[in-house]
Write a protein that holds these residues in place. Sequence first.
Motif, PDB file in Angstrom:
ATOM      1  N   VAL A   1       0.844  -1.199   0.000  1.00 17.35           N
ATOM      2  CA  VAL A   1       0.000   0.000   0.000  1.00 17.35           C
ATOM      3  C   VAL A   1       0.878   1.248   0.000  1.00 17.35           C
ATOM      4  O   VAL A   1       0.631   2.198  -0.747  1.00 17.35           O
ATOM      5  CB  VAL A   1      -0.951  -0.017   1.214  1.00 17.35           C
ATOM      6  N   ASP A   2       1.910   1.247   0.825  1.00 16.80           N
ATOM      7  CA  ASP A   2       2.837   2.383   0.846  1.00 16.80           C
ATOM      8  C   ASP A   2       3.518   2.558  -0.510  1.00 16.80           C
ATOM      9  O   ASP A   2       3.736   3.695  -0.961  1.00 16.80           O
ATOM     10  CB  ASP A   2       3.906   2.187   1.929  1.00 16.80           C
TER      11      ASP A   2
ATOM     12  N   VAL B   1       1.124   4.277  -2.893  1.00 21.79           N
ATOM     13  CA  VAL B   1       1.010   5.694  -2.526  1.00 21.79           C
ATOM     14  C   VAL B   1       2.247   6.462  -2.983  1.00 21.79           C
ATOM     15  O   VAL B   1       2.145   7.566  -3.543  1.00 21.79           O
ATOM     16  CB  VAL B   1       0.786   5.847  -1.007  1.00 21.79           C
TER      17      VAL B   1
ATOM     18  N   GLU C   1      -7.988  -1.485   2.093  1.00 24.38           N
ATOM     19  CA  GLU C   1      -6.991  -0.603   2.710  1.00 24.38           C
ATOM     20  C   GLU C   1      -6.337   0.286   1.655  1.00 24.38           C
ATOM     21  O   GLU C   1      -6.114   1.490   1.879  1.00 24.38           O
ATOM     22  CB  GLU C   1      -5.925  -1.428   3.426  1.00 24.38           C
TER      23      GLU C   1
ATOM     24  N   GLN D   1      -8.865   3.049   0.477  1.00 23.49           N
ATOM     25  CA  GLN D   1      -9.064   4.021   1.547  1.00 23.49           C
ATOM     26  C   GLN D   1      -7.864   4.960   1.671  1.00 23.49           C
ATOM     27  O   GLN D   1      -8.013   6.170   1.838  1.00 23.49           O
ATOM     28  CB  GLN D   1      -9.298   3.293   2.877  1.00 23.49           C
ATOM     29  N   ARG D   2      -6.691   4.386   1.566  1.00 27.76           N
ATOM     30  CA  ARG D   2      -5.477   5.184   1.687  1.00 27.76           C
ATOM     31  C   ARG D   2      -5.330   6.151   0.500  1.00 27.76           C
ATOM     32  O   ARG D   2      -4.945   7.313   0.666  1.00 27.76           O
ATOM     33  CB  ARG D   2      -4.268   4.248   1.758  1.00 27.76           C
TER      34      ARG D   2
ATOM     35  N   LYS E   1      -7.681   9.046   0.922  1.00 30.44           N
ATOM     36  CA  LYS E   1      -7.226   9.931   1.995  1.00 30.44           C
ATOM     37  C   LYS E   1      -6.075  10.809   1.526  1.00 30.44           C
ATOM     38  O   LYS E   1      -6.052  12.020   1.778  1.00 30.44           O
ATOM     39  CB  LYS E   1      -6.800   9.103   3.202  1.00 30.44           C
ATOM     40  N   GLU E   2      -5.125  10.201   0.835  1.00 33.39           N
ATOM     41  CA  GLU E   2      -3.922  10.926   0.408  1.00 33.39           C
ATOM     42  C   GLU E   2      -4.167  11.795  -0.825  1.00 33.39           C
ATOM     43  O   GLU E   2      -3.545  12.844  -0.985  1.00 33.39           O
ATOM     44  CB  GLU E   2      -2.803   9.919   0.099  1.00 33.39           C
TER      45      GLU E   2
ATOM     46  N   SER F   1     -14.879   1.971   0.123  1.00 33.36           N
ATOM     47  CA  SER F   1     -13.453   2.195   0.361  1.00 33.36           C
ATOM     48  C   SER F   1     -12.858   3.254  -0.560  1.00 33.36           C
ATOM     49  O   SER F   1     -11.750   3.730  -0.299  1.00 33.36           O
ATOM     50  CB  SER F   1     -12.685   0.883   0.175  1.00 33.36           C
TER      51      SER F   1
END
Length: 365
Positions: free
Chosen positions: A90-91, A94, A126, A129-130, A133-134, A169
């Motif tokens: 996930v990171d 992003v 996840e 959602q991330r 958000k970002e 999500s």
Amino acid sequence: MISYSYMDSVENKIKNGETLDENEIVYLYDSASLRDLGRLARSITDEISGNRVSFVSNLILNYTNICNVRCHFCAFYRKQTDSDAYTLSVDGVVDEIKKYYEPYGIKQLLIQGGVNSFLDLSYYTELFQRIKKEFPRLGIHGLSTSELHFISLKAHIPVKDLLIKLRESGLETIPGAGGEILDGSVRKRMGRPEESGRQWLEIMEEAHKLGIHTSATMMFGHLETSMDKAHHMLSILELQKKYHGFLSFTPWNFEPGNTELAKEGYKYRSGGVSVLKNIAIARIVFNKDLPVIQSSWLTNGMQMAQMAILFGANDWGGTIYDEKVIPATGKQVGNLRKDYIINSIKQLNMIPVERDNMYRAIKTY
């Protein structure tokens, strides 16, 4: 031998908003002149969008290349044990988006990879959602029907419930990937499950029932016949008339490099005439029921994308930054930034219109 008057009857049906039958579509493929197809297709597009051509600031992000389907037309997939197999965390996803989001004003994220049996539903919820958000202004255009089908099986939930969870999500729309040619016998020969064409339609219908918009595609230039393409488009049109859930249709040509189909003898990509014919016929068949036909510059190149506009397309598609699927075939596509698209559209004396993921106009150039 069908006389030219047959083309007249086709044009009359189109002008009256009637649906062509499979034999009329086969006639367009096998007998109609390219000039007549282009003239009719462009006249329909002129009524829909005039001289405006849309495009989107897009990032294609392939989060994994591990896939257990192993289609014969794909050079991108890898097995878990391959040295160049990968799955982004996930990171990692992003971090990749950050490279482009602000510097290039990215509005759409096309995110898809492979049917990766090592990933659970929680990875996707996840992840989305991330991303939301970002990058709150980013429309997530994500996951093929093949990925969605497998995720639902692994999570032991119906596709409808999966789509609801993914929408909550952050998923906004679903791409048309996995459409290829819907006929089961063709799909089987391409290394796809025979029922996967039916599943594509069923998943798209579930999405449309929920109000989730999607795209539609067709891959041509391989094993298919004109009748296969006619059935493919008519199946999509039937669904479109029920829910009007498809935002666009993109016909794109098979890239043979490094694929199993190439080893089986399908070594050559479609030429320009075939590309323009498929664009024009798609516009004619879908008429005003599916207003956006995309030019698919990624597989056809810049000049052919311009020609596609003249033959009935009214959306360029999107910018490209480090896309990985097509280059896996050996075809180098490079990066395409917004100013190149704008200039290419203006060269046609047409008006470029930047859009968002939902095809809403953002800025006119």
